[in-house]
Design a protein around this motif. Sequence first.
Motif, PDB file in Angstrom:
ATOM      1  N   TYR A  11       0.812  -1.217   0.000  1.00  0.00           N
ATOM      2  CA  TYR A  11       0.000   0.000   0.000  1.00  0.00           C
ATOM      3  C   TYR A  11       0.846   1.267   0.000  1.00  0.00           C
ATOM      4  O   TYR A  11       0.662   2.158  -0.836  1.00  0.00           O
ATOM      5  CB  TYR A  11      -0.970  -0.020   1.196  1.00  0.00           C
ATOM      6  CG  TYR A  11      -1.743   1.262   1.330  1.00  0.00           C
ATOM      7  CD1 TYR A  11      -2.804   1.538   0.482  1.00  0.00           C
ATOM      8  CD2 TYR A  11      -1.380   2.218   2.271  1.00  0.00           C
ATOM      9  CE1 TYR A  11      -3.500   2.734   0.567  1.00  0.00           C
ATOM     10  CE2 TYR A  11      -2.069   3.417   2.368  1.00  0.00           C
ATOM     11  CZ  TYR A  11      -3.130   3.673   1.510  1.00  0.00           C
ATOM     12  OH  TYR A  11      -3.793   4.848   1.602  1.00  0.00           O
ATOM     13  N   GLN A  12       1.784   1.353   0.955  1.00  0.00           N
ATOM     14  CA  GLN A  12       2.579   2.594   1.068  1.00  0.00           C
ATOM     15  C   GLN A  12       3.390   2.855  -0.197  1.00  0.00           C
ATOM     16  O   GLN A  12       3.476   3.979  -0.674  1.00  0.00           O
ATOM     17  CB  GLN A  12       3.523   2.522   2.283  1.00  0.00           C
ATOM     18  CG  GLN A  12       2.832   2.206   3.604  1.00  0.00           C
ATOM     19  CD  GLN A  12       2.201   3.448   4.264  1.00  0.00           C
ATOM     20  OE1 GLN A  12       2.237   4.548   3.711  1.00  0.00           O
ATOM     21  NE2 GLN A  12       1.604   3.250   5.427  1.00  0.00           N
ATOM     22  N   VAL A  15       1.121   4.191  -2.904  1.00  0.00           N
ATOM     23  CA  VAL A  15       0.742   5.590  -2.685  1.00  0.00           C
ATOM     24  C   VAL A  15       1.880   6.491  -3.161  1.00  0.00           C
ATOM     25  O   VAL A  15       1.670   7.495  -3.847  1.00  0.00           O
ATOM     26  CB  VAL A  15       0.435   5.842  -1.191  1.00  0.00           C
ATOM     27  CG1 VAL A  15       0.288   7.324  -0.916  1.00  0.00           C
ATOM     28  CG2 VAL A  15      -0.830   5.102  -0.787  1.00  0.00           C
ATOM     29  N   ARG A  16       3.104   6.100  -2.805  1.00  0.00           N
ATOM     30  CA  ARG A  16       4.274   6.881  -3.243  1.00  0.00           C
ATOM     31  C   ARG A  16       4.373   6.896  -4.760  1.00  0.00           C
ATOM     32  O   ARG A  16       4.604   7.919  -5.376  1.00  0.00           O
ATOM     33  CB  ARG A  16       5.545   6.257  -2.667  1.00  0.00           C
ATOM     34  CG  ARG A  16       6.233   7.129  -1.633  1.00  0.00           C
ATOM     35  CD  ARG A  16       7.613   6.582  -1.318  1.00  0.00           C
ATOM     36  NE  ARG A  16       7.558   5.231  -0.780  1.00  0.00           N
ATOM     37  CZ  ARG A  16       7.290   4.952   0.504  1.00  0.00           C
ATOM     38  NH1 ARG A  16       7.070   5.920   1.363  1.00  0.00           N
ATOM     39  NH2 ARG A  16       7.246   3.716   0.929  1.00  0.00           N
ATOM     40  N   ARG A  19       1.963   9.258  -6.413  1.00  0.00           N
ATOM     41  CA  ARG A  19       2.363  10.667  -6.361  1.00  0.00           C
ATOM     42  C   ARG A  19       3.309  11.036  -7.480  1.00  0.00           C
ATOM     43  O   ARG A  19       3.329  12.158  -7.948  1.00  0.00           O
ATOM     44  CB  ARG A  19       3.085  10.934  -5.029  1.00  0.00           C
ATOM     45  CG  ARG A  19       2.140  11.245  -3.922  1.00  0.00           C
ATOM     46  CD  ARG A  19       2.850  12.083  -2.869  1.00  0.00           C
ATOM     47  NE  ARG A  19       2.185  11.829  -1.598  1.00  0.00           N
ATOM     48  CZ  ARG A  19       2.642  10.965  -0.703  1.00  0.00           C
ATOM     49  NH1 ARG A  19       3.790  10.342  -0.885  1.00  0.00           N
ATOM     50  NH2 ARG A  19       1.960  10.749   0.395  1.00  0.00           N
TER      51      ARG A  19
ATOM     52  N   ASP B  16       8.283   9.975   5.067  1.00  0.00           N
ATOM     53  CA  ASP B  16       7.904   8.954   4.115  1.00  0.00           C
ATOM     54  C   ASP B  16       6.453   9.164   3.644  1.00  0.00           C
ATOM     55  O   ASP B  16       6.168   9.210   2.445  1.00  0.00           O
ATOM     56  CB  ASP B  16       8.019   7.602   4.826  1.00  0.00           C
ATOM     57  CG  ASP B  16       8.369   6.503   3.860  1.00  0.00           C
ATOM     58  OD1 ASP B  16       8.973   6.820   2.822  1.00  0.00           O
ATOM     59  OD2 ASP B  16       8.007   5.349   4.127  1.00  0.00           O
ATOM     60  N   ASP B  19       6.054  12.369   1.866  1.00  0.00           N
ATOM     61  CA  ASP B  19       6.935  12.441   0.714  1.00  0.00           C
ATOM     62  C   ASP B  19       7.775  13.723   0.725  1.00  0.00           C
ATOM     63  O   ASP B  19       7.884  14.412  -0.280  1.00  0.00           O
ATOM     64  CB  ASP B  19       6.063  12.382  -0.564  1.00  0.00           C
ATOM     65  CG  ASP B  19       6.850  11.831  -1.725  1.00  0.00           C
ATOM     66  OD1 ASP B  19       7.868  11.164  -1.489  1.00  0.00           O
ATOM     67  OD2 ASP B  19       6.449  12.078  -2.884  1.00  0.00           O
ATOM     68  N   THR B  44      -3.451   6.891   6.391  1.00  0.00           N
ATOM     69  CA  THR B  44      -2.202   6.320   5.883  1.00  0.00           C
ATOM     70  C   THR B  44      -1.100   6.461   6.941  1.00  0.00           C
ATOM     71  O   THR B  44      -0.309   5.543   7.171  1.00  0.00           O
ATOM     72  CB  THR B  44      -1.781   7.053   4.592  1.00  0.00           C
ATOM     73  OG1 THR B  44      -2.893   7.072   3.705  1.00  0.00           O
ATOM     74  CG2 THR B  44      -0.608   6.375   3.927  1.00  0.00           C
TER      75      THR B  44
END
Lengths: 589, 80
Positions: A11-12, A15-16, A19, B16, B19, B44
């Motif tokens: 998931y993380q 998400v990154r 972006r 993190d 970002d 999140t």
Amino acid sequence: MLKQNRAELNYQELVRKARRLQPGVGQKLKIALLADVSTQHLVPILRALFASNGVDAHIYEAGFDTVQLEAFNPASGLYAFEPQLVVILQSVTKLRGLYYESDDRAGFSRSKADGIESVWQAIQSRLSVPIIQSTFVIPYERAHGHFGAKVAGTLPGAISEINRDLCERAQRHASVFICDIDYLAAWAGRRNFFDERLWALAKSLCSLELLPEVAQSIVDIAMASLGRGIKCVVLDLDNTLWGGVIGDDGLDGIGLGDLDEGGAFRFFQLFLRSLWERGILLAVCSKNTESTARRVFQEHPSMILREQHIAMFVANWEDKASNIRRIREKLNIGFDSMVFLDDNPFERNLVRQLVPEILVPDLPEDPGLYVRAICELNLFESAGASALDSQRTALYQTAQKRESEKQHFADLASYLKSLATVAELRRFDAASLGRIAQLIQRSNQFNLTTRRYSQSQCEVLMNDASTYPFSITVRDRFGDFGLIAVIVLKHSGDTLEVDTFLMSCRVLQRGVEQYAMNHIVEYARANNFKSVVGRYIPTAKNSMVREFFGQFGFERGAEAGEAGTEWRLEVSRYIPREVFINQPEEIAQ
Amino acid sequence: MTHEEVHKRLTAVFRDVFDDPSLGISDSTTADDIDDWDSVNHITLIAAVETEFRISLSTREVKNLGNVGDFMKLIESKAR
């Protein structure tokens, strides 16, 4: 689809990745997302996963719990957005409350399924795009414990009924695809899927950890509905299809069967066979002496796969990348619709380097886990309609529906019309040769001459300019029959000979024979043949077609024992038969 | 785990999730101070904190998290 392993579904990380997506890269796809759960966490990871498949997803997020409002209001944002795909995600959390408040629990599941189908119909009346409908995850609470399984009127029972009902109804809507979230939850464990806290805080469908699984499933189905999917599996042999090395260990020494590792390979072969049955081509690419490798397919008693299942068999000592290129050329499919399975990491990496478009998943070291690893990647998502061989279960089910529907119609003609049958005539092509040869071997009853051409003989026919060999593929609004008839016409002076005419008995009595005969005579006329000659060669099983040519006005010729009866038709005297069958293009309009 | 250690690891989590490799946080940092700290990213963030410190927060605890100081206190009381 996933390329190599599950690690991509973090998931993380997703998400990154979302972006950093460059706008406008890839094929644009407009997706409308309707849900009775919140979708804010889902959307970025959907975009990231679509991007991995070369798709630039533009997503319309309808308001929370507005599925019906969007679908039934012609002026809604859904229709203004003009999506190319609609996704409907629904959660059991909302149903739970409705169920307990309902006055009519016995009719609950049915009325829910009715409601959902009416949403599909509303959308279909304004948009002709695929609709992806989620199933409901069966809740974990049990008021009766195990005993609840035999109690009528429980919530889990009602939810399974809705799921079953939705899947059945979806069979009647070619453009509705089921996203079986209940399967995902069962696979991961329901206790890991549900996240009560996240529901309380954010009305999330499931835990963040499993949200990527849901997103990936939607992507898989969307890609399949766009016609992207795996058509061919290229297989290594030694230590992939059986344990050990056939060249060293010999027929008696390889591991295959019930003992030890042998069972793992058997399981793997059974899975491959199920792929073959649903129309995936299997090819062999192995470093071996061909005759040695083939012998296993011919003689080993525990082999599930036999030569008839293999569309192309390449066993030699050249590098695998070149051999895979050869297979691709011969089968005439794209690298991106092929997957290569090999136990050897060296070979996998070599192929990844030299043929980057082909999918090369990692295989675990333990062959017992091959099927699991492949299923986790969901490589074989399908949109259904292009299967070469029939999905038999579905066929039998739909045959029943056809029968029950038949009773509503006063006469056969209006029934046939209502089926909206579509038949596609096609000269033999490489991709269909396997199925064609198979049908030629299998058909006994509706088979005029019973000439058992092998696959390689079919290939010769395919390339022969003085022969017109064609197949017929049939589907109707209930389902897909696949390729069900093979006809071979041979030029002979001013006569056109019907060398072969055979059909699967599944499609009798619906006009396919008439449709085929119309085509044969049309072809004869267009190519200036004066007459068409057919032949009936009797066997123990084909008496049902003894008078077949007669019904089309052919004149009976002399009977010549084993050579059968010759039937002759003057092209100019043929009256085209009335049929209720459409060509594929007519439907497309 | 020392207060400094928790702060260091929590800073890494924030960087993190949002970002931003140069992001700095103090006890008084709230959602108003970080542009992307909305209700979606809050979830999140919670998930990332739970993973990093191997703890589990209840719905009420999550609801009551107002600033970074609240995060610190909760983590220190739960993490071993």
